[in-house]
Design an enzyme around this catalytic site. Structure first.
Site, short mmCIF file in Angstrom:
data_model
loop_
_atom_site.label_atom_id
_atom_site.label_comp_id
_atom_site.label_asym_id
_atom_site.label_seq_id
_atom_site.Cartn_x
_atom_site.Cartn_y
_atom_site.Cartn_z
N ASP A 12 4.64 -9.64 12.44
CA ASP A 12 4.80 -9.01 13.75
C ASP A 12 3.40 -8.52 14.15
O ASP A 12 2.55 -8.29 13.29
CB ASP A 12 5.78 -7.84 13.59
N ASP A 14 2.44 -6.02 17.14
CA ASP A 14 2.33 -4.62 17.55
C ASP A 14 3.03 -3.72 16.53
O ASP A 14 4.23 -3.84 16.31
CB ASP A 14 2.98 -4.49 18.94
#
Ligand code: B16
Ligand code: MG
Length: 216
Positions: A12, A14
């Site tokens: 991922d 952010d």
């Protein structure tokens, strides 16, 4: 599970590689103030890992005026995105820690394939700003999916791009919606930050470099 089953790691963006929460907050707050809807950091936390239009719907839960048309909602989301991108242009290589850079390089050195698996349509801009485009073999992001996390689409696409079976992939996430997506895609899930203590997380990470103990 036996760790040597792992062949790829999907990150991922952010909340794992970079921290753009504060920029999302500033941009959504400006938009919320403009239409007179209450918004605070607690609501902002609920937007982590959630797609742009879904995030707007969460913010509008507090909206008390007449229902807004889909067209107007798109205008609001676009305005927010313009403000958010302005803030992203201020990012640079210093926005990624040495620990993250060194761990990514070492994972590659050990033969793992690496991909991004982000809901953001701005993922490539962020990676360019922080000079990390070359650290990954593939990028799966908000521009190549039709369903956002907790749907596994973004991670399944990443596995396809890497040409690695889903059950040989480890996903690294900070949001419970992302851990749910990884498990729905039959992948292993490492949780950092808030996702560390989530019940479906296979590997809690106290620090990014803990990945080197999992991916030997
Ligand atoms: P954009 P991730 C997510 O990124 C963010 O956590 C979330 O807050 C944001 O709404 C979403 O991307 C969409 O971002 O508006 O830039 O397309 O955590 O999946 O890397
Ligand atoms: Mg995240």
């Amino acid at each position: 599970m036996s760790e040597n089953k792992l062949k790829a790691v999907i990150f991922d963006l952010d909340g794992v590689i970079v921290f753009t929460d504060k920029f999302h907050y500033q941009a959504w707050k400006k938009m919320a103030d403009e239409i007179g809807v209450y918004f605070d950091e607690e609501i902002n936390n609920r937007l982590r890992g959630v797609g742009r239009m879904e995030s707007l719907d969460i913010i509008l839960e507090r909206y008390e005026g007449e229902p807004l048309s889909e067209e107007y909602k798109k205008i609001l989301a676009a305005k927010k995105n313009d403000m958010y991108r302005e803030l992203l242009y201020g990012m640079g290589p210093d926005d990624v820690t040495a620990e993250v850079r060194e761990t990514l390089a070492e994972l590659r050195n050990r033969g793992y394939k690496l991909s991004i698996g982000s809901s953001s349509k701005n993922a490539k801009l962020i990676l360019r700003q922080v000079r990390l485009m070359d650290a990954f073999d593939a990028i799966s992001d908000g521009t190549n999916i039709s369903k956002s996390k907790p749907d596994p689409e973004v991670f399944i696409k990443a596995a396809e791009y890497l040409d690695v079976p889903c059950d040989n992939c480890l996903v690294v996430e900070d949001a419970s919606a992302g851990i749910d997506a990884a498990k729905a895609g039959h992948m292993y899930a490492a949780g950092i930050g808030d996702a560390m203590n989530y019940s479906l997380t296979d590997y809690p990470l106290t620090s990014f470099k803990d990945l080197l103990d999992i991916c030997k």
